[in-house]
Design a protein around this motif. Structure first.
Motif, PDB file in Angstrom:
ATOM      1  N   LEU A  92      -6.436 -15.754 -12.215  1.00 42.50           N
ATOM      2  CA  LEU A  92      -7.625 -15.200 -12.557  1.00 42.50           C
ATOM      3  C   LEU A  92      -7.431 -14.064 -13.154  1.00 42.50           C
ATOM      4  CD1 LEU A  92     -10.211 -16.526  -9.894  1.00 42.50           C
ATOM      5  CD2 LEU A  92      -9.935 -17.447 -12.322  1.00 42.50           C
ATOM      6  N   LEU A  93      -6.819 -13.117 -12.644  1.00 42.36           N
ATOM      7  CA  LEU A  93      -6.588 -11.901 -13.298  1.00 42.36           C
ATOM      8  C   LEU A  93      -5.747 -11.787 -14.361  1.00 42.36           C
ATOM      9  CD1 LEU A  93      -6.100  -9.771  -9.566  1.00 42.36           C
ATOM     10  CD2 LEU A  93      -8.177  -9.545 -11.318  1.00 42.36           C
ATOM     11  N   TYR A  94      -5.004 -12.557 -14.615  1.00 38.74           N
ATOM     12  CA  TYR A  94      -4.013 -12.452 -15.868  1.00 38.74           C
ATOM     13  C   TYR A  94      -5.106 -12.877 -17.091  1.00 38.74           C
ATOM     14  CZ  TYR A  94       0.797 -11.691 -15.135  1.00 38.74           C
ATOM     15  OH  TYR A  94       2.048 -11.270 -14.863  1.00 38.74           O
ATOM     16  N   ILE A  95      -6.386 -13.278 -16.774  1.00 39.15           N
ATOM     17  CA  ILE A  95      -7.277 -13.560 -18.133  1.00 39.15           C
ATOM     18  C   ILE A  95      -7.334 -12.252 -18.967  1.00 39.15           C
ATOM     19  CG2 ILE A  95      -9.323 -14.515 -18.526  1.00 39.15           C
ATOM     20  CD1 ILE A  95      -9.319 -16.352 -16.402  1.00 39.15           C
ATOM     21  N   THR A  96      -7.491 -11.221 -18.170  1.00 34.78           N
ATOM     22  CA  THR A  96      -7.986 -10.067 -19.048  1.00 34.78           C
ATOM     23  C   THR A  96      -6.633  -9.182 -18.966  1.00 34.78           C
ATOM     24  OG1 THR A  96      -8.570  -8.783 -16.903  1.00 34.78           O
ATOM     25  CG2 THR A  96     -10.215 -10.155 -18.319  1.00 34.78           C
ATOM     26  N   ILE A  97      -6.311  -8.549 -20.130  1.00 29.04           N
ATOM     27  CA  ILE A  97      -5.534  -7.490 -20.138  1.00 29.04           C
ATOM     28  C   ILE A  97      -5.249  -6.550 -19.169  1.00 29.04           C
ATOM     29  CG2 ILE A  97      -4.440  -5.742 -21.658  1.00 29.04           C
ATOM     30  CD1 ILE A  97      -5.577  -7.074 -24.079  1.00 29.04           C
ATOM     31  N   LEU A  98      -6.603  -5.936 -18.702  1.00 24.43           N
ATOM     32  CA  LEU A  98      -6.549  -4.879 -17.636  1.00 24.43           C
ATOM     33  C   LEU A  98      -6.164  -5.398 -16.086  1.00 24.43           C
ATOM     34  CD1 LEU A  98      -9.780  -2.754 -18.470  1.00 24.43           C
ATOM     35  CD2 LEU A  98      -7.646  -2.173 -18.887  1.00 24.43           C
ATOM     36  N   GLY A  99      -6.271  -6.692 -16.365  1.00 28.81           N
ATOM     37  CA  GLY A  99      -6.022  -7.358 -14.596  1.00 28.81           C
ATOM     38  C   GLY A  99      -4.672  -7.984 -14.557  1.00 28.81           C
ATOM     39  N   ILE A 100      -3.658  -7.889 -15.674  1.00 30.05           N
ATOM     40  CA  ILE A 100      -2.526  -8.264 -15.639  1.00 30.05           C
ATOM     41  C   ILE A 100      -1.868  -7.467 -14.680  1.00 30.05           C
ATOM     42  CG2 ILE A 100      -0.291  -8.290 -16.937  1.00 30.05           C
ATOM     43  CD1 ILE A 100      -2.017  -9.235 -19.492  1.00 30.05           C
ATOM     44  N   PRO A 101      -1.699  -6.244 -14.339  1.00 27.38           N
ATOM     45  CA  PRO A 101      -0.794  -5.516 -13.436  1.00 27.38           C
ATOM     46  C   PRO A 101      -1.468  -6.003 -12.116  1.00 27.38           C
ATOM     47  CG  PRO A 101      -1.749  -3.862 -14.851  1.00 27.38           C
ATOM     48  CD  PRO A 101      -2.398  -5.262 -15.163  1.00 27.38           C
ATOM     49  N   PHE A 102      -2.494  -6.465 -11.791  1.00 27.89           N
ATOM     50  CA  PHE A 102      -3.157  -6.796 -10.644  1.00 27.89           C
ATOM     51  C   PHE A 102      -2.716  -8.131 -10.286  1.00 27.89           C
ATOM     52  CE2 PHE A 102      -5.912  -3.116 -11.991  1.00 27.89           C
ATOM     53  CZ  PHE A 102      -5.684  -2.422 -11.127  1.00 27.89           C
ATOM     54  N   GLY A 103      -2.825  -9.034 -11.503  1.00 24.65           N
ATOM     55  CA  GLY A 103      -2.247 -10.229 -11.189  1.00 24.65           C
ATOM     56  C   GLY A 103      -0.838 -10.395 -10.839  1.00 24.65           C
ATOM     57  N   ARG A 104      -0.312  -9.545 -11.392  1.00 25.91           N
ATOM     58  CA  ARG A 104       1.444  -9.228 -10.998  1.00 25.91           C
ATOM     59  C   ARG A 104       1.625  -9.208  -9.457  1.00 25.91           C
ATOM     60  NH1 ARG A 104       4.723  -5.509 -14.182  1.00 25.91           N
ATOM     61  NH2 ARG A 104       6.353  -6.921 -13.209  1.00 25.91           N
ATOM     62  N   GLN A 105       0.716  -8.398  -8.997  1.00 23.60           N
ATOM     63  CA  GLN A 105       0.882  -7.752  -7.637  1.00 23.60           C
ATOM     64  C   GLN A 105       0.476  -8.983  -6.592  1.00 23.60           C
ATOM     65  OE1 GLN A 105       2.284  -5.121  -6.718  1.00 23.60           O
ATOM     66  NE2 GLN A 105       2.326  -4.686  -8.951  1.00 23.60           N
ATOM     67  N   HIS A 106      -0.667  -9.845  -7.097  1.00 26.47           N
ATOM     68  CA  HIS A 106      -0.806 -11.058  -6.389  1.00 26.47           C
ATOM     69  C   HIS A 106       0.326 -12.290  -6.380  1.00 26.47           C
ATOM     70  CE1 HIS A 106      -4.763 -10.597  -4.779  1.00 26.47           C
ATOM     71  NE2 HIS A 106      -5.334 -10.056  -5.819  1.00 26.47           N
ATOM     72  N   PHE A 107       1.058 -12.253  -7.463  1.00 29.44           N
ATOM     73  CA  PHE A 107       2.130 -13.271  -7.433  1.00 29.44           C
ATOM     74  C   PHE A 107       3.134 -12.702  -6.596  1.00 29.44           C
ATOM     75  CE2 PHE A 107       0.520 -14.371 -11.895  1.00 29.44           C
ATOM     76  CZ  PHE A 107       0.114 -15.448 -11.477  1.00 29.44           C
ATOM     77  N   LYS A 108       3.591 -11.300  -6.495  1.00 29.37           N
ATOM     78  CA  LYS A 108       4.391 -10.750  -5.678  1.00 29.37           C
ATOM     79  C   LYS A 108       4.003 -11.123  -4.183  1.00 29.37           C
ATOM     80  CE  LYS A 108       4.567  -6.332  -5.513  1.00 29.37           C
ATOM     81  NZ  LYS A 108       4.853  -4.920  -5.545  1.00 29.37           N
ATOM     82  N   MET A 109       2.769 -10.819  -3.682  1.00 30.91           N
ATOM     83  CA  MET A 109       2.316 -11.317  -2.576  1.00 30.91           C
ATOM     84  C   MET A 109       2.341 -12.852  -2.187  1.00 30.91           C
ATOM     85  SD  MET A 109      -0.746  -8.738  -1.676  1.00 30.91           S
ATOM     86  CE  MET A 109      -1.400  -8.083  -3.094  1.00 30.91           C
ATOM     87  N   ALA A 110       2.139 -13.661  -3.168  1.00 33.87           N
ATOM     88  CA  ALA A 110       2.399 -15.103  -2.975  1.00 33.87           C
ATOM     89  C   ALA A 110       3.764 -15.492  -2.570  1.00 33.87           C
ATOM     90  CB  ALA A 110       1.851 -15.839  -4.164  1.00 33.87           C
ATOM     91  N   SER A 111       4.629 -14.912  -3.359  1.00 32.34           N
ATOM     92  CA  SER A 111       6.107 -15.051  -2.995  1.00 32.34           C
ATOM     93  C   SER A 111       6.394 -14.744  -1.504  1.00 32.34           C
ATOM     94  CB  SER A 111       6.946 -14.524  -4.165  1.00 32.34           C
ATOM     95  OG  SER A 111       7.082 -13.122  -3.649  1.00 32.34           O
ATOM     96  N   ILE A 112       5.984 -13.755  -1.131  1.00 32.60           N
ATOM     97  CA  ILE A 112       6.225 -13.456   0.396  1.00 32.60           C
ATOM     98  C   ILE A 112       5.363 -14.194   1.221  1.00 32.60           C
ATOM     99  CG2 ILE A 112       4.777 -11.212   0.616  1.00 32.60           C
ATOM    100  CD1 ILE A 112       7.026 -10.084   2.131  1.00 32.60           C
ATOM    101  N   ALA A 113       4.103 -14.455   0.907  1.00 36.44           N
ATOM    102  CA  ALA A 113       3.423 -15.377   1.560  1.00 36.44           C
ATOM    103  C   ALA A 113       3.870 -16.734   1.975  1.00 36.44           C
ATOM    104  CB  ALA A 113       2.007 -15.562   1.196  1.00 36.44           C
ATOM    105  N   LEU A 114       4.669 -17.265   1.015  1.00 36.03           N
ATOM    106  CA  LEU A 114       5.307 -18.394   1.053  1.00 36.03           C
ATOM    107  C   LEU A 114       6.356 -18.712   2.146  1.00 36.03           C
ATOM    108  CD1 LEU A 114       4.626 -21.579   0.222  1.00 36.03           C
ATOM    109  CD2 LEU A 114       6.416 -21.027  -1.762  1.00 36.03           C
ATOM    110  N   ARG A 115       7.080 -17.595   2.263  1.00 36.04           N
ATOM    111  CA  ARG A 115       8.175 -17.588   3.122  1.00 36.04           C
ATOM    112  C   ARG A 115       8.564 -16.339   3.546  1.00 36.04           C
ATOM    113  NH1 ARG A 115      13.572 -17.349   0.868  1.00 36.04           N
ATOM    114  NH2 ARG A 115      13.330 -16.760  -1.382  1.00 36.04           N
TER     115      ARG A 115
END
Length: 122
Positions: A92-115
């Motif tokens: 959802l954050l990757y939809i806007t240009i301003l949200g891309i850095p925040f979306g990257r942080q969520h993807f980083k947290m998703a990787s550690i949240a999985l394992r």
């Protein structure tokens, strides 16, 4: 720039998310069996407080099959839902240009949240 990103992150949900991780970590630590899972929730909470500039990497000293077993248990306890939530917010954050850095942080947290076992936040 990282400090500004972290301040914006904290204002728009970072504090609330970290509090949720800390409260769930305390709840998991009520039993002796839940202590390792509570520690992993605290690790995710710290990452939620200051995600910009933090890196997730594999630990150098591995515990072998214990990490695998604990990650499988974590997956079924709720790790999959935590991961999917971070992925959804990242998309959802990757939809806007301003949200891309925040979306990257969520993807980083998703990787550690999985394992989370066998990984560390630097």
């Amino acid at each position: 720039m990282k400090i500004l990103g972290n301040i914006i992150w904290l204002i728009f949900g970072g504090v609330e998310t970290a509090i949720e991780y800390f409260l769930s970590g305390v709840a998991m630590m009520v039993t002796i069996i839940g202590i390792p899972f509570g520690l992993q929730a605290f690790k995710l909470g710290v990452l939620c407080l200051w995600p910009f500039g933090s890196k997730v990497r594999e630990k150098e000293s591995r515990h072998g099959c214990l990490d695998v077993v604990m990650n499988v248990i974590w997956f079924f306890i709720g790790g999959i839902w935590i991961c999917l939530t971070h992925v959804l917010f990242g998309v959802l954050l990757y939809i806007t240009i301003l949200g891309i850095p925040f979306g990257r942080q969520h993807f980083k947290m998703a990787s550690i949240a999985l394992r989370p076992f066998g990984r560390e936040v630097v």
